[in-house]
Structure formats: structure tokens, C-alpha cells
Design a protein around this motif. Structure first.
Motif, PDB file in Angstrom:
ATOM      1  N   PRO A 233      -6.363 -19.472 -36.135  1.00 23.69           N
ATOM      2  CA  PRO A 233      -6.068 -20.831 -35.675  1.00 23.69           C
ATOM      3  C   PRO A 233      -4.612 -20.938 -35.240  1.00 23.69           C
ATOM      4  CG  PRO A 233      -6.075 -20.752 -38.062  1.00 23.69           C
ATOM      5  CD  PRO A 233      -6.516 -19.389 -37.592  1.00 23.69           C
ATOM      6  N   LEU A 234      -4.260 -22.051 -34.649  1.00 26.54           N
ATOM      7  CA  LEU A 234      -2.891 -22.210 -34.152  1.00 26.54           C
ATOM      8  C   LEU A 234      -1.867 -22.060 -35.268  1.00 26.54           C
ATOM      9  CD1 LEU A 234      -0.983 -22.814 -31.813  1.00 26.54           C
ATOM     10  CD2 LEU A 234      -1.329 -25.265 -32.232  1.00 26.54           C
ATOM     11  N   GLU A 235      -2.205 -22.498 -36.468  1.00 24.18           N
ATOM     12  CA  GLU A 235      -1.265 -22.376 -37.588  1.00 24.18           C
ATOM     13  C   GLU A 235      -0.958 -20.906 -37.884  1.00 24.18           C
ATOM     14  OE1 GLU A 235      -4.100 -24.050 -37.691  1.00 24.18           O
ATOM     15  OE2 GLU A 235      -3.361 -26.121 -37.554  1.00 24.18           O
ATOM     16  N   ARG A 236      -1.972 -20.032 -37.775  1.00 25.04           N
ATOM     17  CA  ARG A 236      -1.752 -18.600 -38.029  1.00 25.04           C
ATOM     18  C   ARG A 236      -0.936 -17.981 -36.902  1.00 25.04           C
ATOM     19  NH1 ARG A 236       0.109 -14.835 -39.411  1.00 25.04           N
ATOM     20  NH2 ARG A 236      -0.756 -12.913 -40.311  1.00 25.04           N
ATOM     21  N   VAL A 237      -1.217 -18.393 -35.676  1.00 24.66           N
ATOM     22  CA  VAL A 237      -0.447 -17.894 -34.535  1.00 24.66           C
ATOM     23  C   VAL A 237       1.018 -18.302 -34.666  1.00 24.66           C
ATOM     24  CG1 VAL A 237      -0.136 -18.069 -32.039  1.00 24.66           C
ATOM     25  CG2 VAL A 237      -2.444 -17.888 -32.999  1.00 24.66           C
TER      26      VAL A 237
ATOM     27  N   GLY B 280       7.527 -16.184 -37.804  1.00 23.81           N
ATOM     28  CA  GLY B 280       7.910 -15.471 -39.011  1.00 23.81           C
ATOM     29  C   GLY B 280       8.398 -14.061 -38.790  1.00 23.81           C
ATOM     30  N   GLY B 281       8.316 -13.590 -37.549  1.00 20.37           N
ATOM     31  CA  GLY B 281       8.797 -12.246 -37.261  1.00 20.37           C
ATOM     32  C   GLY B 281       7.954 -11.143 -37.851  1.00 20.37           C
ATOM     33  N   GLU B 282       6.673 -11.418 -38.119  1.00 15.57           N
ATOM     34  CA  GLU B 282       5.790 -10.378 -38.651  1.00 15.57           C
ATOM     35  C   GLU B 282       5.616  -9.260 -37.626  1.00 15.57           C
ATOM     36  OE1 GLU B 282       2.179 -11.927 -40.911  1.00 15.57           O
ATOM     37  OE2 GLU B 282       2.754 -13.682 -39.747  1.00 15.57           O
TER      38      GLU B 282
ATOM     39  N   ARG C  92      -8.028 -16.650 -25.529  1.00 14.11           N
ATOM     40  CA  ARG C  92      -8.285 -18.080 -25.673  1.00 14.11           C
ATOM     41  C   ARG C  92      -7.589 -18.661 -26.897  1.00 14.11           C
ATOM     42  NH1 ARG C  92     -13.910 -20.426 -23.586  1.00 14.11           N
ATOM     43  NH2 ARG C  92     -13.462 -22.653 -23.729  1.00 14.11           N
ATOM     44  N   VAL C  93      -7.361 -17.816 -27.917  1.00 18.87           N
ATOM     45  CA  VAL C  93      -6.663 -18.287 -29.121  1.00 18.87           C
ATOM     46  C   VAL C  93      -5.328 -17.580 -29.294  1.00 18.87           C
ATOM     47  CG1 VAL C  93      -8.795 -18.935 -30.304  1.00 18.87           C
ATOM     48  CG2 VAL C  93      -7.874 -16.625 -30.600  1.00 18.87           C
ATOM     49  N   VAL C  94      -4.874 -16.874 -28.259  1.00 18.61           N
ATOM     50  CA  VAL C  94      -3.630 -16.074 -28.284  1.00 18.61           C
ATOM     51  C   VAL C  94      -3.512 -15.304 -29.604  1.00 18.61           C
ATOM     52  CG1 VAL C  94      -2.270 -17.276 -26.547  1.00 18.61           C
ATOM     53  CG2 VAL C  94      -2.304 -18.182 -28.856  1.00 18.61           C
ATOM     54  N   ALA C  95      -4.576 -14.613 -29.970  1.00 17.47           N
ATOM     55  CA  ALA C  95      -4.617 -13.914 -31.248  1.00 17.47           C
ATOM     56  C   ALA C  95      -3.611 -12.765 -31.283  1.00 17.47           C
ATOM     57  CB  ALA C  95      -6.021 -13.369 -31.496  1.00 17.47           C
TER      58      ALA C  95
ATOM     59  N   LEU D  87       5.506 -28.663 -31.136  1.00 17.65           N
ATOM     60  CA  LEU D  87       4.473 -29.264 -31.961  1.00 17.65           C
ATOM     61  C   LEU D  87       3.089 -29.077 -31.356  1.00 17.65           C
ATOM     62  CD1 LEU D  87       3.704 -31.027 -34.409  1.00 17.65           C
ATOM     63  CD2 LEU D  87       4.058 -33.039 -32.940  1.00 17.65           C
ATOM     64  N   LEU D  88       2.964 -29.264 -30.058  1.00 11.56           N
ATOM     65  CA  LEU D  88       1.675 -29.111 -29.397  1.00 11.56           C
ATOM     66  C   LEU D  88       1.255 -27.636 -29.336  1.00 11.56           C
ATOM     67  CD1 LEU D  88      -0.559 -30.715 -27.907  1.00 11.56           C
ATOM     68  CD2 LEU D  88       0.625 -30.182 -25.785  1.00 11.56           C
ATOM     69  N   GLY D  89       2.224 -26.745 -29.123  1.00  9.77           N
ATOM     70  CA  GLY D  89       1.937 -25.314 -29.105  1.00  9.77           C
ATOM     71  C   GLY D  89       1.406 -24.794 -27.788  1.00  9.77           C
ATOM     72  N   LEU D  90       1.412 -25.622 -26.754  1.00  7.26           N
ATOM     73  CA  LEU D  90       0.884 -25.181 -25.462  1.00  7.26           C
ATOM     74  C   LEU D  90       1.674 -23.996 -24.913  1.00  7.26           C
ATOM     75  CD1 LEU D  90      -1.469 -26.332 -23.744  1.00  7.26           C
ATOM     76  CD2 LEU D  90       0.243 -27.468 -22.333  1.00  7.26           C
TER      77      LEU D  90
END
Length: 357
Positions: A25-29, A35-37, A80-83, A322-325
Motif C-alpha cells: 500500500p502507499l504507506e509501505r511505499v 526510510g532509506g531501506e 500500478r502500486v509503485v512496488a 501527502l497525496l503521494g502522486l
């Protein structure tokens, strides 16, 4: 003749869409980007349970034995989810390199591990495809690699590297002597600079495998952009249905309708082009190089148009974190330049057709 996806291909799409809604989800992205993972092992582990790393791996080596069209559908879903996943290197380029040019021993050693998701793979093939920069380029002599490779894909923490030398030969290495992160506009995908100082490597057969990897990579980047574009279009339409100005939803204004309609009109034929380029890779090899070039170049241009237009539909909020677009905007922009921008790809396509020296 059937001009649509099969039932199994549609099921693959739907399964990935549902899984990625939970895995990325966007929160994970956002957590990965901010976070620099180095990697997102939880996302890749979840996709490995679905068998995604083994899409192109033959069944005798523990994979699903599917074709590039199925891989393109997966890339579209991921875009589509920028995974944040090593899909391109681990599930596409490394398995293809081994299938096309690996020995039986190399296949037995690596394909089962790649199919199970136990090992991730990176690819350093940019220089002989898109041209060397800043003196980059890798030389191979006596089973050892020397030099520098820029814009290596999915190389962070990779257990296997597919490296192209200056002459177009391919090699397998279990690591580099130096790995440095390269800054990029897309924080959801890590690019690396690899340094080799006489690193031992195994040569793959010299049979134009690099050109086939190039074609596959172009199609995968196009499919990833396609998915990102669809997400931006969907978000623009959804926003236009909800946002109100002057007592009306902005989607009721003709100018906004035209923007959304034009994005949809540009995107739909692009999908057909990308899908056919993926189909041609396995079923029409004579057409495949040119179709891959068309898909990469055209999708790069359409992607830029949709990224800009979808942001315009959102107005000022479209530029906010905030939107993350911006994650999709930047993924599209980076895909445009990886392994050759549209101008470079068209130049290569012109040479394929004898239209340029």
C-alpha cells in the motif's frame, strides 16, 4: 484469432492486484522511500509465496514456465502500486539470461533459487545498450571483470549479478568489489554503481543474448510505466468526481472532462502495443526487437503526458507529499530514461531498419 487475455492471464492480473493491495500500500511505499531501506524483503517474500519470481523459470527448475506477456502483466501490476521490488532483475533478466545463454550447470545452480525467491539478482547492462557515461564500462578477460557499471538494476544485496561487458558479452558474478547507491528521482527503486577490480565471473554463451535481454527490459519498463499511468489516470478521475468548485464537482466541467478523456484515449492503444510487444518476444522473434523499441519509446512519451496531465487535474494538491502522486510521477520519469530514453531507443530502432548508419 484471440485478441484478448486468456482466463489464466486475467486471473494472474486479479490475484496480483489483490495481493499488492495488502503487500505494497502507499504507506509501505512511503516507508521504503523515506526510510532509506536498501530492499523491502517483506514485499518480495509475499510475492515469492505467489510464485512471482518463478514466472519465467522453466518448470523443471521449480518455476511456472510462463512467457514474457505474463511477466509484462505482473510488471504492469507492480507499476500500478509503485512496488519496491527487485522484479526486473530477479524475475526477468537473470532467468532469461540463464535460459538463453547459461550452461546446464549454471541453470541448475541458480534457477531453482531464483524461482523460490531465495536469491535476488541484479543486472548491470546499461553501457552497451544506452551508451557509457563518465568512463563507465566493464572489461572481461581471463574470467575476471574490471571496470565500472552505472545504473545497475536491483543490485543492492543481490546474490547474483548479470553483467554485460563492453563488447556485449554477458557474465555471472556473485557480487562486485564495490557497490555505491546512485541518486535517482524514483525513491522506490534503487540504482547502483558497481565497481569490479578483477572480480571472478562466469561467462555466458555469446549468442546475442544481450539483445534479447534489452528487448525484454524495454518491454518490462514499458509495462511498469503503463501500470503507473493507469494509476495516475484512475486517481485523476476519482478526484474529479469528488472535488467541488463553485458548487459543482470539477469533473462536470468540460475542460476537466477533456483532460481525463485525452489521457484515456492515449493510454488504451498504448496498452495494446505493450502487450503485443511482450507477446512477440516469445511468438514472433523477428518482430520482437522493433516492437520492444516502439513500446519503450512510445510509452515513455505517453507516460510523460499522463503524469503531467493527471497532476494538473489535481491542481495544487497534486504536488504535495501527502497525496503521494509524485511516486508515480517519478517512477514514470525514471522508466523513461533507464536503458535509453525515447530518442536513443528510436535511434536504435532506426538502425534495426537500416534507416541510420
Amino acid at each position: 484469432m484471440r485478441f484478448a487475455l486468456s482466463e489464466d492471464q486475467t486471473l494472474l492480473q486479479d490475484s496480483l492486484k489483490r495481493a499488492l493491495g495488502d503487500l505494497s500500500p502507499l504507506e509501505r511505499v512511503r516507508k521504503f522511500a523515506d526510510g532509506g531501506e536498501a530492499t523491502a524483503p517483506d514485499v518480495w517474500a509475499g510475492l515469492s509465496e505467489l510464485g512471482l519470481p518463478g514466472l519465467l523459470v522453466p518448470e523443471e527448475h521449480g518455476g511456472l514456465g510462463l512467457g514474457l506477456l505474463e511477466a509484462a502483466l505482473a510488471a504492469e501490476a507492480l507499476g500500478r502500486v509503485v512496488a519496491p521490488t527487485p522484479f526486473l532483475g530477479s524475475a526477468v533478466l537473470a532467468p532469461l539470461a540463464l535460459k538463453l545463454a547459461g550452461t546446464d550447470e549454471q541453470k541448475r545452480a541458480w534457477l531453482p533459487k531464483l524461482a523460490a525467491g531465495e536469491v535476488t539478482a541484479g543486472a548491470a547492462i546499461s553501457e552497451p545498450i544506452a551508451g557509457a557515461r563518465d568512463g563507465a564500462g566493464v572489461s572481461a578477460e581471463g574470467g575476471k571483470l574490471t571496470g565500472k557499471a552505472l545504473f545497475a538494476l536491483d543490485a543492492v544485496d543481490a546474490g547474483l549479478l548479470v553483467v554485460a561487458d563492453r563488447s556485449g558479452g554477458l557474465h555471472l558474478a556473485t557480487g562486485a568489489d564495490g557497490t555505491e547507491a546512485l541518486p535517482g528521482i524514483d525513491a522506490t527503486r534503487r540504482l547502483s554503481e558497481l565497481t569490479f577490480k578483477g572480480r571472478a565471473a562466469e561467462a555466458l554463451a555469446s549468442n546475442q543474448a544481450l539483445e534479447r535481454l534489452r528487448d525484454a527490459a524495454w518491454v518490462m519498463l514499458a509495462a511498469d510505466t503503463l501500470g503507473a499511468c493507469q494509476a495516475m489516470l484512475d486517481k485523476a478521475v476519482e478526484y474529479a468526481k469528488e472535488r467541488k468548485q463553485f458548487g459543482r464537482t470539477i469533473g462536470s466541467f468540460q475542460a476537466v472532462k477533456h483532460l481525463c478523456a485525452e489521457m484515456a484515449a492515449e493510454l488504451e492503444p498504448t496498452r495494446a502495443l505493450v502487450w503485443y510487444a511482450a507477446y512477440a518476444f516469445d511468438n514472433a522473434p523477428d518482430e520482437a526487437p522493433l516492437m520492444a523499441a516502439h513500446a519503450k519509446a512510445h510509452t515513455s512519451e505517453i507516460g510523460r503526458f499522463i503524469a503531467r496531465t493527471a497532476t494538473e487535474v489535481h491542481g495544487g494538491i497534486g504536488m504535495t507529499d501527502l497525496l503521494g502522486l509524485h511516486y508515480w510521477f517519478k517512477r514514470i520519469g525514471q522508466n523513461r530514461q533507464l536503458l535509453g530514453g525515447p530518442e536513443k531507443v528510436r535511434e536504435i530502432a532506426a538502425r534495426m531498419q537500416g534507416l541510420a548508419a
